[in-house]
Every structure is written in C-alpha cells, then in structure tokens.
Design an enzyme around this catalytic site. Sequence first.
Site, short mmCIF file in Angstrom:
data_model
loop_
_atom_site.label_atom_id
_atom_site.label_comp_id
_atom_site.label_asym_id
_atom_site.label_seq_id
_atom_site.Cartn_x
_atom_site.Cartn_y
_atom_site.Cartn_z
N GLY A 126 0.85 -1.19 0.00
CA GLY A 126 0.00 0.00 0.00
C GLY A 126 0.88 1.23 0.00
N LYS A 156 1.41 10.26 19.90
CA LYS A 156 0.76 10.39 18.60
C LYS A 156 -0.69 9.91 18.69
CE LYS A 156 1.36 9.70 13.70
NZ LYS A 156 1.64 8.65 12.74
P1 NAP Z 1 -2.72 1.10 2.71
O1 NAP Z 1 -2.34 2.04 1.62
O2 NAP Z 1 -4.14 0.71 2.88
O3 NAP Z 1 -1.83 -0.21 2.53
C1 NAP Z 1 -2.01 -1.38 3.26
C2 NAP Z 1 -1.62 -2.54 2.36
O4 NAP Z 1 -1.63 -3.75 3.12
C3 NAP Z 1 -2.60 -2.76 1.19
O5 NAP Z 1 -1.85 -2.73 0.00
C4 NAP Z 1 -3.17 -4.13 1.44
O6 NAP Z 1 -3.38 -4.90 0.28
C5 NAP Z 1 -2.05 -4.76 2.24
N1 NAP Z 1 -2.48 -5.97 2.97
C6 NAP Z 1 -3.47 -6.11 3.88
N2 NAP Z 1 -3.55 -7.38 4.32
C7 NAP Z 1 -2.57 -8.06 3.66
C8 NAP Z 1 -2.14 -9.42 3.67
N3 NAP Z 1 -2.72 -10.32 4.43
N4 NAP Z 1 -1.10 -9.77 2.88
C9 NAP Z 1 -0.50 -8.86 2.08
N5 NAP Z 1 -0.86 -7.56 2.03
C10 NAP Z 1 -1.88 -7.17 2.81
O7 NAP Z 1 -2.23 1.67 4.12
P2 NAP Z 1 -1.08 2.73 4.42
O8 NAP Z 1 -1.60 4.11 4.21
O9 NAP Z 1 0.18 2.33 3.74
O10 NAP Z 1 -0.93 2.55 6.00
C11 NAP Z 1 -0.23 1.46 6.61
C12 NAP Z 1 -0.03 1.84 8.08
O11 NAP Z 1 0.86 2.96 8.16
C13 NAP Z 1 -1.33 2.28 8.78
O12 NAP Z 1 -1.37 1.84 10.10
C14 NAP Z 1 -1.25 3.80 8.74
O13 NAP Z 1 -1.97 4.44 9.77
C15 NAP Z 1 0.25 4.03 8.89
N6 NAP Z 1 0.72 5.31 8.32
C16 NAP Z 1 0.34 5.70 7.07
C17 NAP Z 1 0.80 6.91 6.57
C18 NAP Z 1 0.42 7.38 5.17
O14 NAP Z 1 0.70 8.54 4.84
N7 NAP Z 1 -0.16 6.57 4.32
C19 NAP Z 1 1.63 7.72 7.35
C20 NAP Z 1 2.01 7.29 8.62
C21 NAP Z 1 1.54 6.08 9.10
P3 NAP Z 1 -4.44 -4.57 -0.88
O15 NAP Z 1 -3.76 -3.50 -1.69
O16 NAP Z 1 -4.53 -5.86 -1.58
O17 NAP Z 1 -5.68 -4.11 -0.18
#
Ligand code: NAP
Length: 317
Positions: A23, A196
Amino acid sequence: MPDSALPLPHSTTPVTWHILGAGSMGMLWATRLTRAGLPVKLILRNAERLQAYEAAQGLTLIEDEDAQQWAIRAQIPETDEPIQRLLVACKAYDAEQAVAQIAGRLTVNAELILLQNGLGSQQAVAALVPQARCLFASSTEGAFRDGDWRVVFAGRGHTWLGDTGQAPAPAWLEELQRSGIAHEWSPNILSRLWRKLALNCAINPLTVLHDCRNGGLQAHTAEVQTLCTELASLLEHCGQPEAAVDLGLEVLRVIQATANNYSSMHQDVAQRRRTEISYLLGYACEAAQRRQFEVPHLQQLHQRLTRHLQQRGLPCH
Ligand code: NAP
C-alpha cells in the site's frame, strides 16, 4: 601491523527486505530501498494480486512530480522462502492476520518493523511471533496511492524506530540512511506512540463528527481542550507522563499548522474506507477501562464516532 596485513572484511550479502503489504507506506519504503540498491521483495495478498502486479511491471514512486517505476520482485505469503527482515506495512486491523500467514517463514533471528499507527496491533503481532525481535515505528511521512501500484510521496517527515525491550539500535539503520529515509532511534518508542495516539484522539474523531478540515476545530477549542485534559490524565495513569507534557498546547499547534488538511480518519470516512478507530480511540478507552480509570468524554466521543460510522454502513471496530 601495516594496512596491507589487515584481514579483509567479510563480504556479506545484504539481508533482503521483505515488505508485507504494497500500500502507500509499503510502496514508499520498497521503492526508496530499491533505489539505494538494496534487495527488496514484496509480499502481496494472494495470487490474483501478484498477477495484477506482474502485469503492471513494477511500483511507481511519484516524488516532486517526477514518476519512476521500479521492477521489484514480489511473491505471495505461501512462498517457501525464509524471512529475516520484515517490514509490516498493512493497516493496524490487518497486521496480525497478515503476519500470522508468514510466521512459519521467519528465521530464528528475524526482525520485524511495525509501521502501524495507534497502539494494540504491535503488541498483538509481537505476541504472535515471540521468537522474533519486533521494532515499533512511528512516522510523520505522508503518502497516498493515486492508482494501483502507484504511490505519491506527499509529505516529507520523519520515522522514529525503537524497541520496547531497550535493546540497542540495529546496524541496518545505516541502510535507511543510504535510502534517504529520515529516521531516528527512539529509546522510548512507546511514549512516542502514545503521544501520537493522544494527538490523533483529540483531533481525528472530531474532524469526522464536525465534518471539517483540521482547522475547523478552531471553532470547537473548548471541546478539544476537555479531551486533552482527559487524555493527559490517562497518559499519566498509564505510566506515560512524558507523553502528557503540554499535550493541549501541541494539539492546538497541530490544528493551526495543518488547518487546511483533512485528517486521515476524515479521509477514510469520506472515501468509505475502514478506519483505525479500534487502535486509536478504542485503545485509549480500553486502556482506561483496564485500569478502572474514568474517561467519560473519551468514552462519549467513542460512542458518537461508533454511531456515526454505523449510520454510514462502515465498520466501527
Ligand atoms: P494502505 O495504503 O491501505 O496499505 C495497506 C496494504 O496492506 C494494502 O496494500 C493491502 O493490500 C495490504 N495488505 C493487507 N492485508 C494483507 C495481507 N494479508 N497480505 C499482504 N498484504 C496485505 O495503508 P497505508 O496508508 O500504507 O498505512 C499502513 C499503516 O501505516 C497504517 O497503520 C497507517 O496508519 C500508517 N501510516 C500511514 C501513513 C500514510 O501517509 N499513508 C503515514 C504514517 C503512518 P491490498 O492493496 O490488496 O488491499
């Protein structure tokens, strides 16, 4: 001893970075590590996602309006290959189940880096793989997907990493340095994660309930301050007094500095995605309950948010 007589350092093959979840954050780390010449392998959900990824021929990182594609190898969780270093880049609510799928592949000296927001999922993962070293991370970097297998690096920030067991920093932090991933070793990562979490609890749910940008909370400062007072007492009660220092002031500063932004929870609700409520407000309320500590305002906020999500047909856990 002359220089020429010094034993040559062993040429060690760098450890592969397995990245669970491609992701926003998973792609942001995978592309930067690859760009620095480090070995990276993505672990995707299933064969269908792997096929879609292979058709796209790689991940695209968009940074300062410049897009570059990186052909990074990918596999499914069931692949028969040991994992020594794993970046868990799933959402908090998916982390435990995703790690359970690959737990049998972890080597005896495996290290996991847990990128999840909030608290609760990290402890669940650590309990699942007691033989591994779990490092907790807290990041202020910002990224979003503008298409399948494409990530936009939207906000430069910093990532703090730490070990709740007080063990020393791992040598591979140098690889993050080489990859341009701004980071710091944190001797008290739990305090950072609690801080946070408290900031998130004071801002995010209210932006959803008032349907506003962060700056919109300037019209609700009394409500915000009541929550901050309760959150600060809770932090102290949970043995995190450092995380409570000037919480109210920082919350107001964040509201001002990010006035034009929509909080991540607001964005999730607007896009009808599941929120991480259970690992933020839910975790705070449960921590209070476990200690029989009264947090009436947080509990009421949790109930209002839960109702709001239910009314929109969104998961409320
Ligand atoms: P995201 O874009 O929704 O990415 C999560 C990924 O995990 C998706 O690609 C999903 O796959 C994959 N996934 C879920 N279950 C899986 C499994 N069993 N096997 C393999 N892949 C799996 O989320 P994100 O924004 O990167 O956030 C991730 C974490 O970082 C969260 O806790 C968020 O709060 C934190 N965070 C994010 C940011 C930001 O700016 N994005 C900043 C700081 C912290 P699919 O694509 O197939 O659904």
